[in-house]
Scaffold this motif. Structure first.
Motif, PDB file in Angstrom:
ATOM      1  N   HIS A 110       0.983  -1.194   0.516  1.00 22.03           N
ATOM      2  CA  HIS A 110       0.224  -0.010  -0.163  1.00 22.03           C
ATOM      3  C   HIS A 110       1.033   1.038  -0.031  1.00 22.03           C
ATOM      4  O   HIS A 110       0.335   2.227  -0.122  1.00 22.03           O
ATOM      5  CB  HIS A 110      -0.712   0.154   1.431  1.00 22.03           C
ATOM      6  N   VAL A 111       1.520   1.194  -0.157  1.00 24.20           N
ATOM      7  CA  VAL A 111       2.971   2.310   0.124  1.00 24.20           C
ATOM      8  C   VAL A 111       4.414   2.247  -0.292  1.00 24.20           C
ATOM      9  O   VAL A 111       5.215   3.215  -0.050  1.00 24.20           O
ATOM     10  CB  VAL A 111       3.917   2.404   1.621  1.00 24.20           C
ATOM     11  N   ALA A 112       4.117   1.332  -1.244  1.00 20.69           N
ATOM     12  CA  ALA A 112       5.510   0.973  -2.184  1.00 20.69           C
ATOM     13  C   ALA A 112       5.004   0.484  -3.613  1.00 20.69           C
ATOM     14  O   ALA A 112       3.882  -0.053  -3.576  1.00 20.69           O
ATOM     15  CB  ALA A 112       6.159   0.067  -1.922  1.00 20.69           C
ATOM     16  N   HIS A 113       5.518   0.126  -4.726  1.00 27.76           N
ATOM     17  CA  HIS A 113       5.472  -1.253  -5.729  1.00 27.76           C
ATOM     18  C   HIS A 113       6.523  -2.154  -5.316  1.00 27.76           C
ATOM     19  O   HIS A 113       7.538  -2.121  -4.810  1.00 27.76           O
ATOM     20  CB  HIS A 113       6.521   0.150  -6.641  1.00 27.76           C
ATOM     21  N   LEU A 114       5.968  -3.428  -5.544  1.00 27.32           N
ATOM     22  CA  LEU A 114       6.168  -4.500  -4.495  1.00 27.32           C
ATOM     23  C   LEU A 114       6.413  -5.608  -6.055  1.00 27.32           C
ATOM     24  O   LEU A 114       5.180  -5.959  -6.575  1.00 27.32           O
ATOM     25  CB  LEU A 114       5.328  -4.682  -3.803  1.00 27.32           C
ATOM     26  N   THR A 115       7.178  -6.156  -5.861  1.00 32.45           N
ATOM     27  CA  THR A 115       7.062  -6.994  -6.590  1.00 32.45           C
ATOM     28  C   THR A 115       7.713  -9.048  -6.678  1.00 32.45           C
ATOM     29  O   THR A 115       9.010  -8.318  -5.620  1.00 32.45           O
ATOM     30  CB  THR A 115       8.465  -7.047  -8.233  1.00 32.45           C
ATOM     31  N   ILE A 116       6.993  -9.768  -6.034  1.00 30.87           N
ATOM     32  CA  ILE A 116       7.456 -10.854  -6.304  1.00 30.87           C
ATOM     33  C   ILE A 116       7.774 -11.895  -6.718  1.00 30.87           C
ATOM     34  O   ILE A 116       7.042 -12.853  -7.663  1.00 30.87           O
ATOM     35  CB  ILE A 116       6.107 -11.574  -4.696  1.00 30.87           C
ATOM     36  N   THR A 117       9.132 -12.782  -6.462  1.00 34.04           N
ATOM     37  CA  THR A 117       9.188 -13.681  -7.143  1.00 34.04           C
ATOM     38  C   THR A 117      10.200 -14.867  -6.562  1.00 34.04           C
ATOM     39  O   THR A 117      10.455 -15.053  -5.391  1.00 34.04           O
ATOM     40  CB  THR A 117      10.966 -13.502  -8.517  1.00 34.04           C
ATOM     41  N   THR A 118       8.807 -16.165  -6.883  1.00 36.35           N
ATOM     42  CA  THR A 118       9.370 -16.926  -5.523  1.00 36.35           C
ATOM     43  C   THR A 118       8.962 -18.932  -6.594  1.00 36.35           C
ATOM     44  O   THR A 118       7.986 -18.360  -7.723  1.00 36.35           O
ATOM     45  CB  THR A 118       8.135 -17.465  -4.608  1.00 36.35           C
ATOM     46  N   ARG A 119       9.506 -19.486  -5.821  1.00 35.96           N
ATOM     47  CA  ARG A 119       9.866 -21.118  -6.612  1.00 35.96           C
ATOM     48  C   ARG A 119       9.624 -21.290  -4.951  1.00 35.96           C
ATOM     49  O   ARG A 119       9.919 -21.803  -4.660  1.00 35.96           O
ATOM     50  CB  ARG A 119      10.718 -21.460  -7.222  1.00 35.96           C
ATOM     51  N   THR A 120       8.978 -23.065  -5.418  1.00 34.75           N
ATOM     52  CA  THR A 120       8.420 -23.887  -4.501  1.00 34.75           C
ATOM     53  C   THR A 120       9.778 -25.137  -5.091  1.00 34.75           C
ATOM     54  O   THR A 120       9.973 -25.515  -6.112  1.00 34.75           O
ATOM     55  CB  THR A 120       7.435 -23.994  -4.093  1.00 34.75           C
ATOM     56  N   ALA A 121       9.398 -26.228  -3.921  1.00 35.27           N
ATOM     57  CA  ALA A 121      10.865 -27.178  -4.346  1.00 35.27           C
ATOM     58  C   ALA A 121       9.961 -28.448  -5.236  1.00 35.27           C
ATOM     59  O   ALA A 121      10.758 -28.844  -6.342  1.00 35.27           O
ATOM     60  CB  ALA A 121      10.822 -28.006  -2.875  1.00 35.27           C
ATOM     61  N   SER A 122       8.597 -28.165  -5.349  1.00 31.68           N
ATOM     62  CA  SER A 122       7.724 -29.019  -6.633  1.00 31.68           C
ATOM     63  C   SER A 122       7.278 -28.387  -7.453  1.00 31.68           C
ATOM     64  O   SER A 122       7.112 -29.151  -8.167  1.00 31.68           O
ATOM     65  CB  SER A 122       6.242 -29.250  -5.813  1.00 31.68           C
ATOM     66  N   ASP A 167      10.228   2.732  -4.721  1.00 30.80           N
ATOM     67  CA  ASP A 167       9.869   4.398  -4.613  1.00 30.80           C
ATOM     68  C   ASP A 167       9.182   3.720  -3.359  1.00 30.80           C
ATOM     69  O   ASP A 167       7.809   4.232  -3.358  1.00 30.80           O
ATOM     70  CB  ASP A 167       9.158   4.142  -5.254  1.00 30.80           C
ATOM     71  N   LEU A 168       9.888   3.413  -1.723  1.00 29.84           N
ATOM     72  CA  LEU A 168       8.631   3.572  -0.397  1.00 29.84           C
ATOM     73  C   LEU A 168       8.019   4.762  -0.019  1.00 29.84           C
ATOM     74  O   LEU A 168       9.012   5.980  -0.490  1.00 29.84           O
ATOM     75  CB  LEU A 168       9.811   3.253   0.428  1.00 29.84           C
ATOM     76  N   PHE A 169       6.967   4.622   0.128  1.00 33.04           N
ATOM     77  CA  PHE A 169       6.423   6.172   0.065  1.00 33.04           C
ATOM     78  C   PHE A 169       5.678   7.059  -0.537  1.00 33.04           C
ATOM     79  O   PHE A 169       5.735   8.233  -0.673  1.00 33.04           O
ATOM     80  CB  PHE A 169       7.339   7.053   1.386  1.00 33.04           C
ATOM     81  N   TYR A 170       5.683   6.509  -1.740  1.00 31.54           N
ATOM     82  CA  TYR A 170       5.553   7.606  -2.715  1.00 31.54           C
ATOM     83  C   TYR A 170       4.137   7.837  -2.720  1.00 31.54           C
ATOM     84  O   TYR A 170       4.190   9.321  -3.712  1.00 31.54           O
ATOM     85  CB  TYR A 170       5.735   6.055  -4.258  1.00 31.54           C
ATOM     86  N   ASN A 171       3.649   7.616  -2.658  1.00 28.04           N
ATOM     87  CA  ASN A 171       2.344   7.692  -2.237  1.00 28.04           C
ATOM     88  C   ASN A 171       1.840   8.642  -1.058  1.00 28.04           C
ATOM     89  O   ASN A 171       0.730   9.458  -0.947  1.00 28.04           O
ATOM     90  CB  ASN A 171       1.192   7.192  -2.565  1.00 28.04           C
ATOM     91  N   ILE A 172       2.844   8.631   0.514  1.00 26.15           N
ATOM     92  CA  ILE A 172       2.993   9.429   0.954  1.00 26.15           C
ATOM     93  C   ILE A 172       3.951  10.873   1.160  1.00 26.15           C
ATOM     94  O   ILE A 172       4.757   9.966   1.918  1.00 26.15           O
ATOM     95  CB  ILE A 172       2.591   8.477   2.362  1.00 26.15           C
ATOM     96  N   SER A 173       3.522  12.065   0.359  1.00 32.08           N
ATOM     97  CA  SER A 173       4.669  12.298   0.346  1.00 32.08           C
ATOM     98  C   SER A 173       5.335  13.194   1.463  1.00 32.08           C
ATOM     99  O   SER A 173       6.068  13.343   1.928  1.00 32.08           O
ATOM    100  CB  SER A 173       4.819  13.642  -0.347  1.00 32.08           C
ATOM    101  N   THR A 174       4.411  13.205   3.054  1.00 31.57           N
ATOM    102  CA  THR A 174       4.809  13.672   4.290  1.00 31.57           C
ATOM    103  C   THR A 174       5.383  13.144   5.613  1.00 31.57           C
ATOM    104  O   THR A 174       6.467  13.228   5.778  1.00 31.57           O
ATOM    105  CB  THR A 174       3.077  13.969   5.057  1.00 31.57           C
ATOM    106  N   ARG A 175       4.713  11.771   4.538  1.00 37.02           N
ATOM    107  CA  ARG A 175       5.902  10.208   5.307  1.00 37.02           C
ATOM    108  C   ARG A 175       7.694  10.583   4.796  1.00 37.02           C
ATOM    109  O   ARG A 175       8.501  10.153   5.277  1.00 37.02           O
ATOM    110  CB  ARG A 175       5.190   8.987   5.626  1.00 37.02           C
TER     111      ARG A 175
END
Length: 692
Positions: free
Chosen positions: A110-122, A155-163
């Protein structure tokens, strides 16, 4: 004035709710990294790599080799309150994982652009998802990837300029990120951690897998602290906790506190524990300095409430005060055992002697070994004592009491230190041959004294230097670099008891100037409330007559063994235990009464033991010793009071303690019963001065 209309209550938009919640959980890049680190550890990762850019504000990437995330879970993984660690509220009572609320990834999305890349053993390939406000921006796509999970926050806090504007500089935020990674790397020594800035080839934090706590502390905090560490292990089954810690000793201190606290493997903070440990170290470190402390507590999960802070920065647990007190005691005990000396590390000399080195060596070879000031010991008895600061001392010749006496206690020639050394103006009495005592009871009592003797206390008393009298019952003595407060009453009681056994049947005589009627003495004792007499014990006159009759029947034995002569109901003599020492005659009535009532006359061994004990109690130097009969008389002159004072002080210094030094075998109980209290130790005092 018109009434103001009541505002309408509306349900907040879900996006607003989520961003408010995200602002509570994710306060800065270090908070986001902490949440993701805990997810990696929960996934069983053994290798964690972190890359940051601009302190984590521009980019924060973490990659692990854990179990990964299933493709089926990718759709909801960033929604609020989605977790694999909690099924029902009761599970909080036994939670053993780092995460449990399912808010970390949701808050970050909700406060940054998040990307997850994952792989399980199966899985044959990895999958990638891009998230915004907790939702997938596009369907999950297959891609190449290693086993485990890689999360990239941009871009952490890209949408909360005050923070974003309220945060510190990228350099300071990076330092906080380094601090978080360093603490987790030390606590999880079996996991390899790597932290570096994007584009840098040198890592800010790097620890190998399967290392030790000390190795990681050395790699992160330096060699200086790692070689001054003390390991502390403590367990309290009653309070339900165990402690494992590495703390710095008294040789190490820093200006800024390094306090690493893990409770059930969570990185938390506790001001109460921090203050308690700082209090312990105040006695060891210079003012304004702090120790290094790594502390890991494992508390029964049922006693810990982990759901009290949005960022899990704090936890509450039962019996907090008792647990903190137990921790404080364990740390203090460890530090106390390591404070015997300070260690200073020096740099080796460079090759080649200094210009005047050879001359200095030759000079030192001819000199005596140099003794440091804090190790100097006063051994000259001509040096000033405590009396020099309390008033003008009185000559010993003016305070000695002369009594009629026969014989000497020993055949041997007295040593120079002996209290029996006579002045030139005294008449030396002829020596009498000592008779040998073959009574088994006496020999057994003597052997009991030897078997129960304390070698360490004997060494102190045999080699002490007398400093001065504090009161009739206490004196200051010095042994090597230590100053002790000695209980004169207790030591003199043990001394006279042992003299009674050693000189059994060979006592000198103290002859009273006038015979003392035993009946009158008993009546004086019974008149005192201290005697414990009550009307139920019978008339005082009858009791007194009984004591006279009883002691008269024992007169032959008392005179033969103890030089205590009784004739026609009168007391004529007392045993002389030490030359130049007179027992306190104000306690004579109680002594005679106790001989009849407290001595066990039915058994030979017990009779001799209790008789010697009562006699030693009577002869012991104590507060009532040698008092003036008119102590409270206002007409008594100051000169008389001064003479009385110097009378007992001379006896303590020149009679009692020389005899203690020469003859006493202190029992082992004196090591722990506060008969001798250490007041100061010179090296420890110098340590205090060094900190000032």
């Amino acid at each position: 004035m018109a009434n103001k209309a009541s505002p309408v209550i509306k349900r907040l938009d879900e996006v607003v709710v989520n961003r408010i919640a995200a602002g509570e959980v994710i306060q800065r890049p270090a908070n986001a990294l902490k949440e993701m680190l805990e997810n990696c550890l929960d996934a069983g990762a053994t290798n964690i790599q972190i890359t940051v850019k601009q302190g984590g504000l521009k980019m924060l990437q973490i990659q692990d080799n854990g179990c990964g995330i299933r493709k089926e879970d990718m759709e909801i993984v960033c929604e609020r309150f989605t977790t694999s660690k909690l099924r029902q509220f009761e599970d909080l009572n036994s939670i053993n994982t780092y995460g449990f609320r399912g808010e970390a990834l949701a808050s970050i999305s909700h406060v940054a652009h998040l990307t997850i890349t994952t792989r399980t053993a199966s899985s044959k390939c990895a999958f990638r998802g891009v998230y915004s406000d907790g939702k997938l921006k596009e369907p999950v796509k297959p891609c190449a990837g290693n086993l485990g999970t890689q999360i990239t926050v941009e871009d952490l806090f890209y949408n909360i300029s005050t923070r974003r504007k309220a945060l510190r500089s990228p350099a300071e935020e990076h330092a906080k990120v380094v601090d978080v990674v360093s603490k987790y790397a030390i606590h999880n020594s079996q996991v390899a951690f790597t932290l570096k800035k994007q584009g840098d080839s040198i890592a800010d934090v790097r620890t190998p897998p399967a290392s030790t706590y000390v190795d990681n502390i050395r790699a992160i905090y330096g060699v200086a602290v790692s070689r001054e560490l003390l390991e502390v292990n403590h367990e309290d089954s009653k309070l339900g906790f165990t402690m494992h810690a590495f703390i710095s000793n008294a040789n190490y201190s820093i200006k800024k506190s390094s306090f690493l606290l893990f409770i059930n493997h969570r990185l938390v903070d506790s001001s109460a524990i921090r203050k308690a440990l700082d209090t312990v170290y105040q006695a060891y470190l210079p003012k304004g300095s702090h120790p290094f402390i790594y502390l890991s507590l494992e508390i029964t999960p049922q006693n810990v409430d982990v759901n009290v802070h949005p960022t899990k920065h704090e936890v509450h647990f039962l019996h907090e005060d008792a647990i903190i007190a137990s921790i404080q005691t364990a740390v203090e005990a460890k530090l106390l055992g390591s404070n015997s000396s300070r260690t200073f590390f020096t740099q080796a000399m460079l090759p080649g002697p200094a210009p005047d080195e050879q001359k200095s060596k030759q000079d030192n070879a001819n000199d005596a070994k140099t003794v440091r000031a804090q190790e100097m010991v006063r051994t000259d008895n001509k040096e000033q004592k405590l009396d020099a600061f309390l008033g003008k001392p009185v000559s010993s010749n003016s305070t000695k009491t002369s009594v009629n006496k026969y014989d000497s206690m020993q055949d041997e020639e007295p040593t120079p230190d002996s209290s029996s050394v006579k002045n030139n103006d005294q008449i030396t009495q002829p020596k009498v041959k000592r008779r040998e005592i073959h009574l088994n009871s006496v020999l057994q009592l003597r052997q009991n004294v030897k078997d129960n003797a304390s070698d360490s206390m004997r060494d102190i008393l045999q080699n002490h230097s007398f400093v001065g009298c504090v009161s009739e019952s206490h004196a200051l003595i010095q042994h090597n670099t230590r100053l002790f407060l000695a209980n004169t009453t207790t030591f003199s009681k043990y001394l006279f008891y042992q003299i009674m056994l050693q000189d059994f049947g060979n006592f000198g005589v103290l002859r009273l100037s006038e015979p003392a009627p035993i009946k009158a003495l008993i009546l004086l004792a019974l008149d005192s409330p201290a005697s414990g007499w009550t009307p139920s014990h019978g008339p005082k006159e009858e009791n007194a007559d009984y004591v006279v009759t009883f002691l008269t029947s024992k007169a032959a034995m008392l005179q033969d063994y103890f030089s205590l002569e009784i004739e026609n109901g009168n007391l004529l003599t007392l045993p002389m235990l030490l030359e130049n020492y007179i027992p306190p005659f104000d306690e004579l009535p109680f002594y005679i009464l106790r001989l009849a009532t407290e001595v066990n006359w039915d058994s030979e061994k017990e009779c001799f033991h209790t008789f010697c004990e009562e006699t030693a109690q009577f002869y012991a130097m104590k507060k009532s010793c040698l008092k003036s009969p008119d102590e409270n008389n206002e007409l008594e002159t100051e000169a008389d009071k001064s003479k009385i004072k110097h009378n007992w002080t001379w006896s303590v210094e020149h009679v009692i303690y020389p005899a203690i030094r020469q003859m006493l075998l202190p029992p082992s109980c004196t090591e722990n019963d506060r008969t001798m209290i250490q007041l100061a130790n010179l090296p420890d005092l110098y340590k205090v001065f060094e900190r000032c």
